[in-house]
Design a protein around this motif. Sequence first.
Motif, short mmCIF file in Angstrom:
data_model
loop_
_atom_site.label_atom_id
_atom_site.label_comp_id
_atom_site.label_asym_id
_atom_site.label_seq_id
_atom_site.Cartn_x
_atom_site.Cartn_y
_atom_site.Cartn_z
N ALA A 200 6.38 73.89 17.18
CA ALA A 200 6.77 75.16 16.57
C ALA A 200 7.44 74.92 15.22
CB ALA A 200 7.72 75.91 17.51
N GLY A 201 8.25 73.87 15.11
CA GLY A 201 8.88 73.55 13.83
C GLY A 201 7.86 73.17 12.78
N SER A 237 14.01 78.71 7.26
CA SER A 237 13.03 79.35 8.15
C SER A 237 12.90 78.58 9.47
CB SER A 237 11.67 79.41 7.45
OG SER A 237 11.72 80.22 6.30
N VAL A 238 12.88 77.26 9.41
CA VAL A 238 12.77 76.46 10.63
C VAL A 238 14.01 76.63 11.49
CG1 VAL A 238 12.50 74.14 11.56
CG2 VAL A 238 11.20 74.82 9.52
N ALA A 243 16.92 79.21 16.22
CA ALA A 243 17.90 80.18 16.72
C ALA A 243 17.22 81.25 17.56
CB ALA A 243 18.66 80.80 15.55
N GLY A 244 16.03 81.67 17.11
CA GLY A 244 15.30 82.67 17.88
C GLY A 244 14.89 82.19 19.26
N GLY A 246 16.74 80.02 20.85
CA GLY A 246 17.97 79.65 21.54
C GLY A 246 18.11 78.17 21.77
N VAL A 247 17.57 77.34 20.84
CA VAL A 247 17.66 75.88 20.97
C VAL A 247 18.32 75.31 19.72
CG1 VAL A 247 15.63 75.77 22.46
CG2 VAL A 247 15.36 75.54 19.98
N ALA A 248 18.76 74.08 19.81
CA ALA A 248 19.37 73.41 18.66
C ALA A 248 18.29 73.07 17.63
CB ALA A 248 20.08 72.13 19.11
N THR A 249 18.72 72.90 16.38
CA THR A 249 17.76 72.59 15.31
C THR A 249 17.05 71.26 15.54
OG1 THR A 249 19.57 71.61 14.01
CG2 THR A 249 19.02 73.93 13.59
#
Length: 396
Positions: A200-201, A237-238, A243-244, A246-249
């Motif tokens: 996704a990233g 954006s990533v 955040a959308g 609900g996980v860490a970067t």
Amino acid sequence: MSRDDGLMGGRWRAVLFVAVAIGAFIEVSTPHRRYGPLVDMFALAAVGVIGAAVVLGSESVATLARERDRLAREPQSPTTVPVCRYAAGPAAPQPQPAKPRPFLRERPTDLSVPRFGDGARAQGYPWLLPERTVQNGIAADEATVGAFAIRAASVIGPGHRCGQPAEPRQDSYRIGRSRDSRYAIVAVADGLSSAAWSDAGATTASSQAVTLLREQIETVGFGGLDVKELYGRIAESVAAHAAGRGVATSHVATVLITAVLAEPDANGVAEAWISWLGDSSAWTLDPHVPLWQVSAGDVKDRTAAVVSNEVAGQLPDTPQLARDHYVTLAPGAALALVTDGIGDAWTDPAGNVNEYFANAWRSPVPATRFTADVGFDAPQCLDDRTAVVTWNGGRA
């Protein structure tokens, strides 16, 4: 029985016939008191029947004897061949019914992709699906932007598609153009394997890169492209995507490389701006040199005793580490943006992968052939592989 035996048998039957005839004559010539004519009739009938049997029997025996003598004189084959009225050729071999095949862990070798050395064992394992809905395992494109011919393909690596559970394709690419088609835009992202949502990233990073580069071209022009602003906004954006979810970067970590190619000048020479963060790389191919030459990116040192997979920077945490520079492409030259699934193989001096791709991609090939090449089979090459190649066709 011999031929003489057959004739002798005929003579004995003739003697018997004469004896019966004499007896019948005596019987007929001797007067009887009662039923004389009836006795005479039966006697004559007996003589006729016996005589016919003797004659026919003699002829049959003689015929059989002659046939046996003829066969005895003819040369005999070592094997007995049945007598047939019609001679037929050898029967065509009949296909045997297919035997049930046992369950195979490995698929048949894929002959459509180039293979180097002994290949990778995982290449032959079945393709499995991840537990969650993800992007396709294969993506490909073919396009023309002004004087540029573009081919792009991304294939999930053997090491990701055969595990339990299987992983998604963590590479992503996007291609685009400016409104007037004077500039071709390319972005290639490679999600980190350690990140749970790296696919996704990578998808977010590549998509945003093309969108933001188009905006910069329209606002500040080709000469004003700003790597710090570009990667800073992509990082935002990533991070927002993480955040959308609900996980860490760190769960959406990815590396990225981009390029903007300007239309060729009057001499057919094109200029390209390249920016990168991480171990994806850019390579150039001179039409007169049979090797791809690295031009940008943090490629691994394949000659080192220990090859490290650690990346110098990543999105969205360290966008400030991104770098950029310009390169020129002569007419007929090509620029390739690749993830390390291909870059590592091109860097390896022990194999001939680089040489193969330099010859195979000396000029544009159909997207189907290009995709098959990206799916190559080589030892220890298990990662996802993505390539976007742009050929400079000179002025249109």
